[in-house]
Every structure is written in structure tokens, then in C-alpha cells.
Write a protein that holds these residues in place. Structure first.
Motif, PDB file in Angstrom:
ATOM      1  N   ALA A  77     -13.797  -5.681   7.465  1.00  0.00           N
ATOM      2  CA  ALA A  77     -13.114  -6.364   6.375  1.00  0.00           C
ATOM      3  C   ALA A  77     -11.913  -5.550   5.927  1.00  0.00           C
ATOM      4  O   ALA A  77     -11.926  -4.318   5.985  1.00  0.00           O
ATOM      5  CB  ALA A  77     -14.068  -6.556   5.201  1.00  0.00           C
ATOM      6  N   THR A  78     -10.872  -6.254   5.492  1.00  0.00           N
ATOM      7  CA  THR A  78      -9.768  -5.576   4.824  1.00  0.00           C
ATOM      8  C   THR A  78      -9.455  -6.328   3.537  1.00  0.00           C
ATOM      9  O   THR A  78      -9.597  -7.543   3.462  1.00  0.00           O
ATOM     10  CB  THR A  78      -8.473  -5.534   5.669  1.00  0.00           C
ATOM     11  OG1 THR A  78      -8.058  -6.870   5.951  1.00  0.00           O
ATOM     12  CG2 THR A  78      -8.667  -4.808   6.976  1.00  0.00           C
ATOM     13  N   ALA A  79      -9.046  -5.581   2.540  1.00  0.00           N
ATOM     14  CA  ALA A  79      -8.609  -6.177   1.284  1.00  0.00           C
ATOM     15  C   ALA A  79      -7.225  -5.642   1.001  1.00  0.00           C
ATOM     16  O   ALA A  79      -7.018  -4.429   1.000  1.00  0.00           O
ATOM     17  CB  ALA A  79      -9.556  -5.791   0.155  1.00  0.00           C
ATOM     18  N   SER A  80      -6.261  -6.555   0.831  1.00  0.00           N
ATOM     19  CA  SER A  80      -4.924  -6.066   0.541  1.00  0.00           C
ATOM     20  C   SER A  80      -4.302  -6.842  -0.602  1.00  0.00           C
ATOM     21  O   SER A  80      -4.196  -8.061  -0.536  1.00  0.00           O
ATOM     22  CB  SER A  80      -4.041  -6.114   1.783  1.00  0.00           C
ATOM     23  OG  SER A  80      -4.357  -7.243   2.545  1.00  0.00           O
ATOM     24  N   PRO A  81      -3.933  -6.122  -1.619  1.00  0.00           N
ATOM     25  CA  PRO A  81      -3.237  -6.764  -2.718  1.00  0.00           C
ATOM     26  C   PRO A  81      -1.804  -7.032  -2.308  1.00  0.00           C
ATOM     27  O   PRO A  81      -1.216  -6.248  -1.568  1.00  0.00           O
ATOM     28  CB  PRO A  81      -3.283  -5.724  -3.836  1.00  0.00           C
ATOM     29  CG  PRO A  81      -3.660  -4.431  -3.187  1.00  0.00           C
ATOM     30  CD  PRO A  81      -4.080  -4.678  -1.787  1.00  0.00           C
ATOM     31  N   TYR A 121       1.618  -6.838  -3.827  1.00  0.00           N
ATOM     32  CA  TYR A 121       2.232  -6.347  -5.045  1.00  0.00           C
ATOM     33  C   TYR A 121       3.593  -6.981  -5.237  1.00  0.00           C
ATOM     34  O   TYR A 121       4.415  -6.977  -4.345  1.00  0.00           O
ATOM     35  CB  TYR A 121       2.374  -4.825  -4.988  1.00  0.00           C
ATOM     36  CG  TYR A 121       1.078  -4.138  -5.247  1.00  0.00           C
ATOM     37  CD1 TYR A 121       0.740  -3.766  -6.540  1.00  0.00           C
ATOM     38  CD2 TYR A 121       0.175  -3.898  -4.229  1.00  0.00           C
ATOM     39  CE1 TYR A 121      -0.467  -3.146  -6.798  1.00  0.00           C
ATOM     40  CE2 TYR A 121      -1.032  -3.281  -4.476  1.00  0.00           C
ATOM     41  CZ  TYR A 121      -1.346  -2.901  -5.755  1.00  0.00           C
ATOM     42  OH  TYR A 121      -2.536  -2.298  -6.016  1.00  0.00           O
ATOM     43  N   LEU A 160      -0.525  -0.023   4.042  1.00  0.00           N
ATOM     44  CA  LEU A 160      -1.581   0.926   4.410  1.00  0.00           C
ATOM     45  C   LEU A 160      -2.039   1.735   3.188  1.00  0.00           C
ATOM     46  O   LEU A 160      -3.238   1.959   3.000  1.00  0.00           O
ATOM     47  CB  LEU A 160      -1.104   1.869   5.522  1.00  0.00           C
ATOM     48  CG  LEU A 160      -2.182   2.588   6.314  1.00  0.00           C
ATOM     49  CD1 LEU A 160      -3.249   1.636   6.821  1.00  0.00           C
ATOM     50  CD2 LEU A 160      -1.565   3.316   7.506  1.00  0.00           C
ATOM     51  N   ALA A 188     -14.693  -7.098   0.221  1.00  0.00           N
ATOM     52  CA  ALA A 188     -14.569  -6.395   1.496  1.00  0.00           C
ATOM     53  C   ALA A 188     -15.721  -5.405   1.675  1.00  0.00           C
ATOM     54  O   ALA A 188     -16.308  -5.289   2.756  1.00  0.00           O
ATOM     55  CB  ALA A 188     -13.225  -5.658   1.561  1.00  0.00           C
ATOM     56  N   ARG A 244     -11.647  -5.914  -3.323  1.00  0.00           N
ATOM     57  CA  ARG A 244     -12.277  -4.693  -2.833  1.00  0.00           C
ATOM     58  C   ARG A 244     -13.793  -4.858  -2.737  1.00  0.00           C
ATOM     59  O   ARG A 244     -14.417  -4.474  -1.743  1.00  0.00           O
ATOM     60  CB  ARG A 244     -11.935  -3.546  -3.798  1.00  0.00           C
ATOM     61  CG  ARG A 244     -12.465  -2.236  -3.303  1.00  0.00           C
ATOM     62  CD  ARG A 244     -12.714  -1.262  -4.430  1.00  0.00           C
ATOM     63  NE  ARG A 244     -13.521  -0.170  -3.911  1.00  0.00           N
ATOM     64  CZ  ARG A 244     -13.080   1.063  -3.739  1.00  0.00           C
ATOM     65  NH1 ARG A 244     -11.871   1.363  -4.079  1.00  0.00           N
ATOM     66  NH2 ARG A 244     -13.862   1.982  -3.225  1.00  0.00           N
ATOM     67  N   PHE A 264       1.989   0.302   0.571  1.00  0.00           N
ATOM     68  CA  PHE A 264       1.198  -0.902   0.312  1.00  0.00           C
ATOM     69  C   PHE A 264       0.403  -1.363   1.518  1.00  0.00           C
ATOM     70  O   PHE A 264      -0.812  -1.424   1.449  1.00  0.00           O
ATOM     71  CB  PHE A 264       2.055  -2.061  -0.234  1.00  0.00           C
ATOM     72  CG  PHE A 264       2.529  -1.784  -1.620  1.00  0.00           C
ATOM     73  CD1 PHE A 264       1.631  -1.366  -2.598  1.00  0.00           C
ATOM     74  CD2 PHE A 264       3.858  -1.896  -1.962  1.00  0.00           C
ATOM     75  CE1 PHE A 264       2.061  -1.082  -3.884  1.00  0.00           C
ATOM     76  CE2 PHE A 264       4.293  -1.615  -3.253  1.00  0.00           C
ATOM     77  CZ  PHE A 264       3.394  -1.214  -4.204  1.00  0.00           C
ATOM     78  N   TYR A 278      -1.845  -7.012   9.364  1.00  0.00           N
ATOM     79  CA  TYR A 278      -1.489  -6.514   8.035  1.00  0.00           C
ATOM     80  C   TYR A 278      -0.625  -7.508   7.268  1.00  0.00           C
ATOM     81  O   TYR A 278      -0.425  -7.351   6.068  1.00  0.00           O
ATOM     82  CB  TYR A 278      -0.745  -5.181   8.151  1.00  0.00           C
ATOM     83  CG  TYR A 278      -1.653  -4.047   8.556  1.00  0.00           C
ATOM     84  CD1 TYR A 278      -2.334  -3.305   7.600  1.00  0.00           C
ATOM     85  CD2 TYR A 278      -1.853  -3.733   9.895  1.00  0.00           C
ATOM     86  CE1 TYR A 278      -3.171  -2.273   7.960  1.00  0.00           C
ATOM     87  CE2 TYR A 278      -2.697  -2.706  10.279  1.00  0.00           C
ATOM     88  CZ  TYR A 278      -3.357  -1.974   9.300  1.00  0.00           C
ATOM     89  OH  TYR A 278      -4.196  -0.959   9.666  1.00  0.00           O
ATOM     90  N   HIS A 292      -2.258   0.938   0.113  1.00  0.00           N
ATOM     91  CA  HIS A 292      -3.051   0.189  -0.855  1.00  0.00           C
ATOM     92  C   HIS A 292      -4.008  -0.806  -0.208  1.00  0.00           C
ATOM     93  O   HIS A 292      -4.682  -1.547  -0.906  1.00  0.00           O
ATOM     94  CB  HIS A 292      -2.145  -0.538  -1.840  1.00  0.00           C
ATOM     95  CG  HIS A 292      -1.445   0.377  -2.797  1.00  0.00           C
ATOM     96  ND1 HIS A 292      -0.525   1.314  -2.380  1.00  0.00           N
ATOM     97  CD2 HIS A 292      -1.548   0.520  -4.138  1.00  0.00           C
ATOM     98  CE1 HIS A 292      -0.089   1.983  -3.446  1.00  0.00           C
ATOM     99  NE2 HIS A 292      -0.687   1.525  -4.522  1.00  0.00           N
ATOM    100  N   THR A 293      -4.033  -0.858   1.112  1.00  0.00           N
ATOM    101  CA  THR A 293      -4.965  -1.762   1.796  1.00  0.00           C
ATOM    102  C   THR A 293      -6.299  -1.062   1.981  1.00  0.00           C
ATOM    103  O   THR A 293      -6.337   0.122   2.327  1.00  0.00           O
ATOM    104  CB  THR A 293      -4.387  -2.195   3.155  1.00  0.00           C
ATOM    105  OG1 THR A 293      -3.294  -3.074   2.908  1.00  0.00           O
ATOM    106  CG2 THR A 293      -5.417  -2.911   4.008  1.00  0.00           C
ATOM    107  N   MET A 294      -7.363  -1.799   1.699  1.00  0.00           N
ATOM    108  CA  MET A 294      -8.705  -1.222   1.831  1.00  0.00           C
ATOM    109  C   MET A 294      -9.322  -1.619   3.154  1.00  0.00           C
ATOM    110  O   MET A 294      -9.308  -2.796   3.521  1.00  0.00           O
ATOM    111  CB  MET A 294      -9.588  -1.717   0.690  1.00  0.00           C
ATOM    112  CG  MET A 294      -9.192  -1.129  -0.647  1.00  0.00           C
ATOM    113  SD  MET A 294      -9.916  -2.053  -1.998  1.00  0.00           S
ATOM    114  CE  MET A 294      -8.459  -2.615  -2.824  1.00  0.00           C
TER     115      MET A 294
END
Lengths: 175, 370
Positions: free
Chosen positions: A32-36, A38, B170, A22, A19, B168, A61, B172-174
Motif C-alpha cells: 500500500a502507498t498513501a500520498s497526500p 499538497y 517520496l 495503508a 496513512r 512530496f 507515484y 511525504h509518501t507512505m
């Protein structure tokens, strides 16, 4: 587009690191995108986070298949996970370690994030904080400016020790 | 003002600006950070709102219906099994004509337990009388949430509305998101049939066979007029804030021989697949369906259609692909992909287009024929 994969264990701050990165990239005028990603979430389990940085809006995505950079917050994870999976030819690795590490065909940079956090007494619930110093190290790599990195950290954390730790990591990364 | 936000945060920020009077929510799994963030806004005194933590999603929706019937602006959020547990009350909310606004984080249903993205939860609420829209970016989540209150509460609509965002990928994505000054974009809410204790009337009494159907017809009348309200609201949003939304989002469709049709985040990544295919000389385009109810009227004649479906109606077909077939007389190639968070990349989507067989169904990743 620049794609980064962060390896850590649940609770080590991988999500926050992604985060912050980004956020700092965005402050520098990039998208920028930050994606965990899970999985079964529990403290200590290996987890990955993805960050994409681009000049234009990002429409992807799905997970990063071929990162330009891999970050390893916990070197012990390399026994359990193939951190090189899909890493681009000649792609860099940044590793949280007090000593240098050789990985064939890839430039490896190291910085002792754990040591820096402990020296700053930056420890939360018994765990050293790795995400904010990491941002300093990544600023040195040139992904974001140090100013943008510090601004992103300040926006999320009021404790100045985070800033200090990021500045030290910026100096200490063996670039 | 720009910030980096998750889809969950995008919802909460829009709700804060819409200033609901009542939020009722069940705060435990599969709930998301949306209601946690709203609770924080209230405790920080940034939002003057009655927050009702209830013992189930069924009760959450019941509380929302009661609150909305008094003329209060009302919001809740849920996800997957939580939405299913609301199902009875969703019908009630629409029938009672209370414009409750809800965010639903789309996740698969058990068994097996799975918390990843899928659209079956929302598709299962297809016939409840709720308006349903699907977003594809954090910005769109936020913008659409703002519009939701204005659309649902419009006197020509007065139906509840659900804003869907993929779990997730969307929620949980920043992503960067612009917060706007909404000004008077969301007008004050006034419910014509609000409970007025000075003038008591009966609500929800026995309605016999000679009357009941009239209320149902009236719901459909309102659903139809919602198309115009949606169009006007989206046009006004574009005029004021510069971002344009329509029933569908089209990308490279004009000269396209083949269209990729999808919803949610897949609909956005499909654009990247289109770029890839165009480089190979395949004239592809992408059509992202935003509105699920009311479902858009589409003109897809003369092109091949490849539909990516994240929800399935057993014994019938992919829900989106069958909807496309029913409304546009197209014979789509129906690809069932991304169930329970199955990884689908733009490379895979490009493959779907290259390997298309109009009129056939294909389950991505399943080796044998289904």
C-alpha cells in the motif's frame, strides 16, 4: 490494484486517514502507498489524499486518475470540488453524512462520522476526529479487516475512544 | 520489523541507527520533518547526539564541517533553497575531506515559489565534490542512508555524501518499509586527520599555486575510488540484508530497443510505462540512474534512449540527458518533464517513448517550440 481518493478539508484528518488505511492494508498482507497531494496548505482548504492497495509492490507515484472509491469527509466540499472526477464507472462513494445521498450511477454509502466522533467526545482543538471512525467504515467495505484497522489505529493513537468510534462506524455504515 | 513510513521517516530511522554524534540543522522552511523526527529521538533519549539548531543552512553546514573535523559522525538535512544557501560550505566540506552525510529533499527553486519535486537543487551542487545518490522508494531511502555513512566515512573516500529524495512524491509518501538490525554494518568512524588538541596542527592554511591542485587531484582520486567502495558496500548490504542496489537499476533492458532513463520516483514509475509499452509490442526497458556523483559509466550502444530530465542547465540542456550523452555517446531524446512537481504519469512516459526523436529536446506541456 485498488485506488482510493479521499476528499477533505485541511485539518480534517485526510492525511492520517490515508496513512491508517495503508497501514491496515499492509497488516493484511497487501502492499500500500498513501500520498497526500499538497496544494496551498491551510486549514479548511479542500485537499485530496490518495491510497493505493495492491498484491504486488506499487511503482506508481503520479496521482490517481480513475479511483475505484471516493471518500468524502466533508459533504460541503461537493459545492467546490467535483468529487466524481475520473471515478470509475460504477465506482463507490463513501460519505460522512447522517442521511442517505443519491448520486446517479454510483453506489453511495453513508455514515455519520462527525456524529460518532462527537458522541464519543473525540474532539481535538474543536474539530471532531473523522479519520479513525472512517477506518472502521472502510473495514466494513472490505478493503481491510476490522482487526487490521483497529491494530493500525492502536499503533498510532493510545486513546481507546478512537477504537470505539471505529467499531461504531463499522456497525453503522449502511452497506 | 516492518512499518508504514514516509521518506522523511525513512531518513530519520536510518540516522537513528547510524548514531551520529552531531546533527546541525536549520529547522525552518524549506526544512522537512526529518530534523524534527531526529530532535524527537534525542529528547526521547533514543539518540545520544549533540543537536545544534543554527540560524541558517550556511551555518548548519559550517557546524557540520567543524564537528566532523573533530572525528564526530555528523548529519544534516535540507531542501531546495536551503541546499543552495549551503553551497559555499558544500565545497568547503568536500575540500576539507570531512564525510558529512546529508539528506536533501529535492524541490524546485523560486521564483515562482514552489515546494514540489525537481532535481535542480541537487544538480546545482554537481561540482562541489559531494557524492550524490537518488532514491526511488521509502525502503531505498532508508537502506541508502544506512550505506551513506559507511561509504562516505571509508578511508578510501572521505568525501561528504548527499542522499536525495523527491519532494512530496517520496518525502511525504507512505510506503511499507523494513527496518533492519544493522549490527556492525556501519563501522565506527575514525577520521585520520581529526583535530587532536594534544598534537596541534594548522587546518585550512593558505595553499599556494604550487600545492593547491594536488589537493584537487586527490579529491578526484578519492571520488574514483569511491566507485569500488560503493560497489563493495552495496554488495555487502545485499549479502546481509537481501536487497540489491547498483549504480543503476535496470528493468527489462536485455532485449530492449529503447530505454527510458530517469532518476528518483520517475525512474520507478518508468517501469510501469515499460510494462504498458511491452503489451503493445514495443520492446522498451528502463534504466534508473541512482548515482549522480560519481556518475555511472553506461553502455547504451545500439538502442534508442529517452531521457526524462527533472533539471535543466539553461543554455546547455537537460542535466541528466547531457550527462548520458557525454558518458555513453548516445544521442538521447531529451524530455524535460516534471519541473516544479509537474504531473507526469506512466502514460505520459509511454508517449515520450512512442514519439521519440533521437537527438531532439522536448519540453513536456509546452505548446510552442522552446
Amino acid at each position: 490494484m485498488y485506488e482510493i481518493r479521499i476528499h477533505s478539508r485541511g485539518g480534517q484528518g485526510g492525511v492520517t486517514a490515508a496513512r491508517l488505511l495503508a497501514d491496515a492494508a499492509f497488516r493484511g498482507g497487501k502492499y500500500a502507498t498513501a500520498s497526500p497531494f499538497y496544494g496551498a496548505e491551510r486549514r479548511g482548504a479542500p485537499v485530496v489524499d490518495f491510497v493505493r492497495i495492491n498484491d504486488r509492490p506499487i511503482r506508481i507515484y503520479s496521482q490517481i486518475e480513475h479511483p475505484d472509491l471516493v471518500v468524502v469527509l466533508d459533504p460541503s466540499i461537493m459545492d467546490a470540488v467535483d468529487i466524481l472526477q475520473g471515478l470509475k464507472k460504477g465506482g463507490s462513494i463513501v460519505i460522512n453524512s447522517p442521511k442517505p445521498l443519491e448520486i446517479p450511477r454510483h453506489p453511495v454509502f453513508h455514515v455519520d462520522l462527525t456524529g460518532i466522533a462527537i458522541a464519543q467526545n473525540l474532539v481535538v482543538a474543536g474539530s471532531p476526529v473523522l479519520d479513525t471512525p472512517l477506518l472502521g467504515a472502510l473495514a466494513k467495505m472490505g478493503f481491510v479487516s476490522l482487526d487490521a484497522a483497529l491494530a493500525a489505529i492502536r499503533d498510532m493513537f493510545s486513546d481507546e475512544r478512537n477504537i470505539k468510534a471505529a467499531e461504531i462506524a463499522f456497525r453503522e455504515l449502511n452497506l | 520489523m516492518h512499518l508504514i513510513a514516509t521518506g522523511n521517516k525513512g531518513v530519520a530511522e536510518a540516522v537513528l541507527q547510524a548514531q551520529p554524534d552531531v546533527v546541525a540543522a536549520y529547522p525552518i522552511t524549506p526544512q522537512t520533518e526529518i530534523v524534527e523526527q531526529i530532535a524527537a529521538f534525542i529528547s526521547e533519549k533514543r539518540l545520544d547526539c549533540q543537536y545544534i539548531p543554527v540560524e541558517s543552512e550556511h551555518s548548519a553546514m559550517a557546524a557540520c564541517i567543524g564537528a566532523s573535523a573533530t572525528g564526530a559522525r555528523t548529519f544534516t538535512a535540507t531542501s531546495s533553497h536551503g541546499l543552495l544557501y549551503m553551497h559555499e560550505m558544500l565545497h568547503w566540506a568536500a575540500g576539507a575531506r570531512v564525510p558529512v552525510v546529508m539528506a536533501n529533499v529535492n524541490r524546485a527553486l523560486g521564483p515562482g515559489w514552489n515546494v514540489w519535486a525537481e532535481h535542480t537543487d541537487a544538480f546545482s551542487q554537481r561540482d562541489t565534490g559531494w557524492l550524490q545518490v537518488f532514491a526511488s522508494t521509502v525502503q531505498e531511502v532508508y537502506d541508502t542512508m544506512l550505506m551513506a555513512f559507511r561509504i562516505a566515512e571509508d578511508e578510501k573516500v572521505l568525501l561528504p555524501m548527499m542522499v536525495n529524495l523527491d519532494g512530496f512524491s517520496l518525502s511525504h509518501t507512505m510506503q511499507p518499509m523494513e527496518k533492519i538490525e544493522t549490527g556492525t554494518f556501519i563501522p565506527p568512524f575514525s577520521l585520520p586527520h581529526a583535530i587532536d588538541t594534544l598534537h596541534p596542527v594548522a587546518y585550512g592554511p593558505l595553499t599556494g599555486p604550487d600545492e593547491y591542485f594536488r589537493f584537487r587531484a586527490d579529491m578526484e582520486r578519492s571520488m574514483r575510488s569511491s566507485r569500488l567502495v560503493i560497489r563493495d558496500t552495496e554488495a555487502e548490504f545485499a549479502r546481509l540484508f537481501g536487497r540489491t542496489y547498483r549504480e543503476t537499476e535496470e528493468y527489462q533492458v536485455e532485449d530492449a530497443d529503447v530505454l527510458l532513463v530517469a532518476m528518483g520516483t520517475f525512474g520507478k514509475e518508468a517501469e510501469v510505462a515499460v510494462d504498458k509499452l511491452r503489451k503493445e509490442g514495443i520492446k522498451a526497458g528502463s534504466l534508473r540512474v541512482r548515482w549522480f556523483r560519481p556518475f555511472p559509466r553506461l553502455d547504451l550502444a545500439g538502442r534508442d534512449i529517452v531521457v526524462i530530465d527533472r533539471g535543466y542547465s539553461f543554455g546547455f540542456g537537460g542535466v541528466l540527458s547531457m550527462s548520458i550523452r557525454a558518458t555513453s555517446r548516445a544521442e538521447p531524446y531529451s524530455v524535460i518533464a516534471g519541473l516544479g512537481g509537474q504531473e507526469v504519469t506512466y502514460h505520459d512516459m509511454a508517449d515520450f517513448v512512442r514519439d521519440r526523436k533521437p537527438g531532439k529536446e522536448y519540453w513536456f506541456g509546452v505548446k510552442d517550440d522552446v
